[in-house]
Write a protein that holds these residues in place. Sequence first.
Motif, PDB file in Angstrom:
ATOM      1  N   SER A 283       6.290   8.707   3.686  1.00  0.00           N
ATOM      2  CA  SER A 283       5.377   9.846   3.856  1.00  0.00           C
ATOM      3  C   SER A 283       3.964   9.489   3.427  1.00  0.00           C
ATOM      4  O   SER A 283       2.990  10.068   3.933  1.00  0.00           O
ATOM      5  CB  SER A 283       5.893  11.052   3.059  1.00  0.00           C
ATOM      6  OG  SER A 283       5.769  10.821   1.662  1.00  0.00           O
ATOM      7  N   ARG A 284       3.839   8.552   2.501  1.00  0.00           N
ATOM      8  CA  ARG A 284       2.507   8.130   2.060  1.00  0.00           C
ATOM      9  C   ARG A 284       1.909   7.089   2.991  1.00  0.00           C
ATOM     10  O   ARG A 284       0.721   7.138   3.318  1.00  0.00           O
ATOM     11  CB  ARG A 284       2.585   7.556   0.643  1.00  0.00           C
ATOM     12  CG  ARG A 284       2.897   8.575  -0.427  1.00  0.00           C
ATOM     13  CD  ARG A 284       2.853   7.930  -1.798  1.00  0.00           C
ATOM     14  NE  ARG A 284       3.177   8.882  -2.851  1.00  0.00           N
ATOM     15  CZ  ARG A 284       3.247   8.551  -4.140  1.00  0.00           C
ATOM     16  NH1 ARG A 284       2.999   7.292  -4.511  1.00  0.00           N
ATOM     17  NH2 ARG A 284       3.554   9.466  -5.040  1.00  0.00           N
ATOM     18  N   SER A 285       2.774   6.125   3.386  1.00  0.00           N
ATOM     19  CA  SER A 285       2.267   5.045   4.244  1.00  0.00           C
ATOM     20  C   SER A 285       3.446   4.262   4.805  1.00  0.00           C
ATOM     21  O   SER A 285       4.345   3.886   4.036  1.00  0.00           O
ATOM     22  CB  SER A 285       1.361   4.111   3.434  1.00  0.00           C
ATOM     23  OG  SER A 285       1.202   2.874   4.086  1.00  0.00           O
ATOM     24  N   PRO A 286       3.480   4.005   6.120  1.00  0.00           N
ATOM     25  CA  PRO A 286       4.556   3.169   6.679  1.00  0.00           C
ATOM     26  C   PRO A 286       4.633   1.803   6.006  1.00  0.00           C
ATOM     27  O   PRO A 286       5.725   1.269   5.794  1.00  0.00           O
ATOM     28  CB  PRO A 286       4.189   3.050   8.154  1.00  0.00           C
ATOM     29  CG  PRO A 286       3.381   4.293   8.430  1.00  0.00           C
ATOM     30  CD  PRO A 286       2.596   4.536   7.173  1.00  0.00           C
ATOM     31  N   ASP A 287       3.457   1.238   5.674  1.00  0.00           N
ATOM     32  CA  ASP A 287       3.467  -0.076   5.026  1.00  0.00           C
ATOM     33  C   ASP A 287       4.153  -0.016   3.667  1.00  0.00           C
ATOM     34  O   ASP A 287       4.932  -0.913   3.302  1.00  0.00           O
ATOM     35  CB  ASP A 287       2.019  -0.571   4.846  1.00  0.00           C
ATOM     36  CG  ASP A 287       1.376  -0.961   6.173  1.00  0.00           C
ATOM     37  OD1 ASP A 287       2.119  -1.201   7.143  1.00  0.00           O
ATOM     38  OD2 ASP A 287       0.135  -1.014   6.217  1.00  0.00           O
ATOM     39  N   LEU A 288       3.875   1.050   2.912  1.00  0.00           N
ATOM     40  CA  LEU A 288       4.528   1.213   1.610  1.00  0.00           C
ATOM     41  C   LEU A 288       6.026   1.412   1.786  1.00  0.00           C
ATOM     42  O   LEU A 288       6.835   0.825   1.054  1.00  0.00           O
ATOM     43  CB  LEU A 288       3.923   2.418   0.874  1.00  0.00           C
ATOM     44  CG  LEU A 288       4.562   2.762  -0.482  1.00  0.00           C
ATOM     45  CD1 LEU A 288       4.449   1.594  -1.450  1.00  0.00           C
ATOM     46  CD2 LEU A 288       3.932   4.030  -1.065  1.00  0.00           C
ATOM     47  N   GLY A 289       6.398   2.226   2.768  1.00  0.00           N
ATOM     48  CA  GLY A 289       7.818   2.470   3.017  1.00  0.00           C
ATOM     49  C   GLY A 289       8.564   1.190   3.365  1.00  0.00           C
ATOM     50  O   GLY A 289       9.651   0.921   2.825  1.00  0.00           O
TER      51      GLY A 289
END
Length: 404
Positions: free
Chosen positions: A282-288
């Motif tokens: 939800s914050r960032s696809p890269d973080l996910g």
Amino acid sequence: MPEETPRTSGPLRRIRRDGISYTLLGTAHVSRASAEDVHTLLASGDFDAVAIELCPARHQALVNPDVWGQTDLYQVFRQGRAAMMAASLALGAYQQRLAEQFNVRPGEEMRTAMEGALQRGLPVLLIDRDVGTTLRRVYRNVPWWQRLNILGGLLGSVLSREQVSEQEIERLKEGDLLETTFAEFADRNTVLYEPLIAERDQYMAARLCQEARRDGYKNVLAVIGAGHLKGIASHLETGNTCADADATVRRLEARPPASRWPKLIPWLIVAVILAGFGIGFSRSPDLGWAMIWDWLLINGVLSALGALIAAGHPATVLTAFLAAPWTSLNPMIGAGMVAGAVELYFRKPRVADFNNLRHDVTHWRGWWRNRVARTLLVFFLASLGSAVGTYVAGFLIYDRLIGG
């Protein structure tokens, strides 16, 4: 004690209750003299039944040393009996080490009792509680934070190559292998003493009364560890143990219910991990995706490392790496079970592995050399690696969330 009672080197008590005479012979499980005592008493011809301090499982292991050869290891994993099998092997390893040090087979007095009863056409009564039930009640009776300490002590005592000390020898003269293995803890831990010793005293007294009354025996010889003699005699002489023997046996055979919260913890961990993934995406696809890779690599690598330390087949190590990240999200199946099944497929235990199992596990190298024992190691170490990976990856995932 009547004068006609044969003299024995070990303690002897005769108790009469409800028209039945119980002769309790206290034995040492590593003593030839105890076997001679049994032979002397049976030679008197006074008895119509012989009771021994064995449960059906331990009796089977004593009369059929190749019992492990009939074991389906895959079913052991599926049914969650791997820990119990490992504990039984550990106790057997300790028994084998004693046999090598004293040059005598532990339990020889039990064999003498069984053989003597067979020669005289007397029934053999198995009066001890099932070893699995006793171990489970020990496990449930001990607070969770002490369980790893006890398991570590058990493994240390059975894998050590040191000679059995004089203090341990004295304990063996009074108790049995279960008590001696856990003696360090039982001496100072009342919650351990209760299921390991006190409950079994009461259980064996109740079983003696139960068997004698049901089949009409009038003169029973009971061959028991000397450390149990006082407790069993007390229960036979006083209290309600014999008055309500059936109820006593049912109560002490009951396996304690498992606590609910340990079963919920894996599901809570899965929920927390999945929630972390959701927050990350939800914050960032890269973080996910970074969190996903953390989970896959850490969980997979540590489980594979466990299988590698256990000297698993290369396919087993690869399977542990691939399976652990997914099985950790499904508490119904573990990475160790999958890795163990693959190890069995590629390295089926040979007849010699089962035949040598009892001897091989007396030394730490034998756990890796024997295919049966090594499969158990694969199961446990792959499971341990996956469990550690779950927590390490979980903390890293939430560290990313907090840091992000």
